[in-house]
Design a protein around this motif. Structure first.
Motif, PDB file in Angstrom:
ATOM      1  N   ILE A  20       5.004   2.680  12.006  1.00 51.41           N
ATOM      2  CA  ILE A  20       5.377   4.084  11.853  1.00 51.41           C
ATOM      3  C   ILE A  20       6.629   4.291  10.993  1.00 51.41           C
ATOM      4  O   ILE A  20       6.607   5.134  10.096  1.00 51.41           O
ATOM      5  CB  ILE A  20       5.509   4.767  13.244  1.00 51.41           C
ATOM      6  N   PRO A  21       7.722   3.540  11.186  1.00 51.38           N
ATOM      7  CA  PRO A  21       8.923   3.814  10.372  1.00 51.38           C
ATOM      8  C   PRO A  21       8.693   3.763   8.849  1.00 51.38           C
ATOM      9  O   PRO A  21       9.045   4.712   8.153  1.00 51.38           O
ATOM     10  CB  PRO A  21       9.933   2.762  10.839  1.00 51.38           C
ATOM     11  N   PRO A  22       8.049   2.697   8.315  1.00 47.83           N
ATOM     12  CA  PRO A  22       7.841   2.717   6.860  1.00 47.83           C
ATOM     13  C   PRO A  22       6.877   3.816   6.412  1.00 47.83           C
ATOM     14  O   PRO A  22       7.024   4.392   5.334  1.00 47.83           O
ATOM     15  CB  PRO A  22       7.285   1.330   6.532  1.00 47.83           C
ATOM     16  N   GLU A  36       8.757   7.128   6.369  1.00 45.14           N
ATOM     17  CA  GLU A  36       9.659   7.162   5.210  1.00 45.14           C
ATOM     18  C   GLU A  36       8.895   7.449   3.920  1.00 45.14           C
ATOM     19  O   GLU A  36       9.285   8.313   3.136  1.00 45.14           O
ATOM     20  CB  GLU A  36      10.401   5.832   5.088  1.00 45.14           C
ATOM     21  N   ALA A  37       7.807   6.759   3.697  1.00 44.37           N
ATOM     22  CA  ALA A  37       7.063   6.908   2.446  1.00 44.37           C
ATOM     23  C   ALA A  37       6.290   8.216   2.377  1.00 44.37           C
ATOM     24  O   ALA A  37       6.404   8.983   1.419  1.00 44.37           O
ATOM     25  CB  ALA A  37       6.107   5.732   2.255  1.00 44.37           C
ATOM     26  N   VAL A  38       5.511   8.491   3.408  1.00 44.74           N
ATOM     27  CA  VAL A  38       4.574   9.606   3.375  1.00 44.74           C
ATOM     28  C   VAL A  38       5.277  10.948   3.588  1.00 44.74           C
ATOM     29  O   VAL A  38       5.048  11.904   2.847  1.00 44.74           O
ATOM     30  CB  VAL A  38       3.442   9.382   4.411  1.00 44.74           C
ATOM     31  N   LEU A  39       6.152  11.005   4.591  1.00 47.61           N
ATOM     32  CA  LEU A  39       6.827  12.279   4.866  1.00 47.61           C
ATOM     33  C   LEU A  39       7.810  12.647   3.764  1.00 47.61           C
ATOM     34  O   LEU A  39       7.914  13.812   3.383  1.00 47.61           O
ATOM     35  CB  LEU A  39       7.542  12.238   6.217  1.00 47.61           C
ATOM     36  N   THR A  95      -5.419   5.743   1.404  1.00 52.99           N
ATOM     37  CA  THR A  95      -4.280   5.124   2.087  1.00 52.99           C
ATOM     38  C   THR A  95      -4.041   5.826   3.415  1.00 52.99           C
ATOM     39  O   THR A  95      -3.896   5.187   4.462  1.00 52.99           O
ATOM     40  CB  THR A  95      -3.015   5.198   1.206  1.00 52.99           C
ATOM     41  N   LEU A  96      -4.030   7.151   3.370  1.00 52.08           N
ATOM     42  CA  LEU A  96      -3.816   7.934   4.585  1.00 52.08           C
ATOM     43  C   LEU A  96      -4.971   7.737   5.573  1.00 52.08           C
ATOM     44  O   LEU A  96      -4.759   7.627   6.781  1.00 52.08           O
ATOM     45  CB  LEU A  96      -3.645   9.414   4.236  1.00 52.08           C
ATOM     46  N   LYS A  97      -6.186   7.667   5.052  1.00 51.47           N
ATOM     47  CA  LYS A  97      -7.353   7.475   5.899  1.00 51.47           C
ATOM     48  C   LYS A  97      -7.286   6.113   6.596  1.00 51.47           C
ATOM     49  O   LYS A  97      -7.624   5.993   7.777  1.00 51.47           O
ATOM     50  CB  LYS A  97      -8.632   7.580   5.059  1.00 51.47           C
ATOM     51  N   MET A 146       0.833  -1.200   0.000  1.00 50.43           N
ATOM     52  CA  MET A 146       0.000   0.000   0.000  1.00 50.43           C
ATOM     53  C   MET A 146       0.874   1.259   0.000  1.00 50.43           C
ATOM     54  O   MET A 146       0.609   2.215  -0.730  1.00 50.43           O
ATOM     55  CB  MET A 146      -0.907  -0.041   1.235  1.00 50.43           C
ATOM     56  N   LEU A 147       1.928   1.262   0.796  1.00 56.33           N
ATOM     57  CA  LEU A 147       2.837   2.410   0.832  1.00 56.33           C
ATOM     58  C   LEU A 147       3.601   2.567  -0.487  1.00 56.33           C
ATOM     59  O   LEU A 147       3.848   3.689  -0.935  1.00 56.33           O
ATOM     60  CB  LEU A 147       3.810   2.295   2.006  1.00 56.33           C
TER      61      LEU A 147
END
Length: 181
Positions: free
Chosen positions: A99-101, A104-107, A77-79, A39-40
């Protein structure tokens, strides 16, 4: 992932997963664990496609159905992440495994995005949800979150107080969450 029907179907699947997450709560972790990294990765691909389209064709391309559908995939995805984090019952497991992945992906996507119109305001609300839910557990990650969102969001909202209202609201929600916890 540039086929409109495939992108629409992805959005639909994610919406179904959001509903399942709302109904199941923390036990949804079993399903989320199976799809999370994929998904990420889809999130990253959608972001790259949207940014490339805007860069080549201007901001008016965001009104095209394919780009709208890609943004739906990102938002859902964010929801889904936000929904599950809110309902999770094990903050340490969330922090260690999810949280770590996500950071990395979103931020990284939010920070690197050269086009403010392509930045999703939901990123800020997801970060606020994470901070509110994980409280002191997330404190070591706050500098990383702010490095990615603070300056670029501030640039978007401090010039004209009428553009990017969702970014503005979600940014202050994030600030409030960080100050509270």
């Amino acid at each position: 992932l540039k086929d409109h029907d495939a992108v629409k179907q992805l959005g639909s699947i994610l919406k179904t997963n959001v509903r399942a997450c709302k109904a199941l709560g923390h036990p949804y972790v079993l399903q989320l664990g199976r799809i999370y990294l994929d998904m990420l990765n889809v999130y990253k691909v959608m972001s790259e496609n949207i940014t490339a389209a805007i860069t080549h064709n201007g901001e008016q391309v965001t009104k095209q159905p394919l780009i709208k559908s890609m943004r739906v995939v990102k938002k859902e995805t964010l929801k889904l992440i936000s929904c599950w984090v809110e309902r999770s019952t094990d903050p340490q497991m969330v922090l260690d495994n999810f949280i770590p992945p996500m950071l990395e992906a979103v931020l990284a996507d939010y920070h690197r995005c050269p086009v403010p119109a392509a930045r999703e305001p939901e990123v800020l609300s997801v970060m606020a949800t994470v901070v509110n839910k994980l409280k002191h557990h997330i404190t070591p990650e706050i500098p990383k979150i702010f490095d990615a969102v603070f300056e670029c969001t501030l640039e978007m909202i401090n010039k004209d107080f009428e553009v990017h209202p969702e970014h503005r609201t979600n940014f202050f929600t994030l600030l409030q969450a960080v100050n509270y916890h």
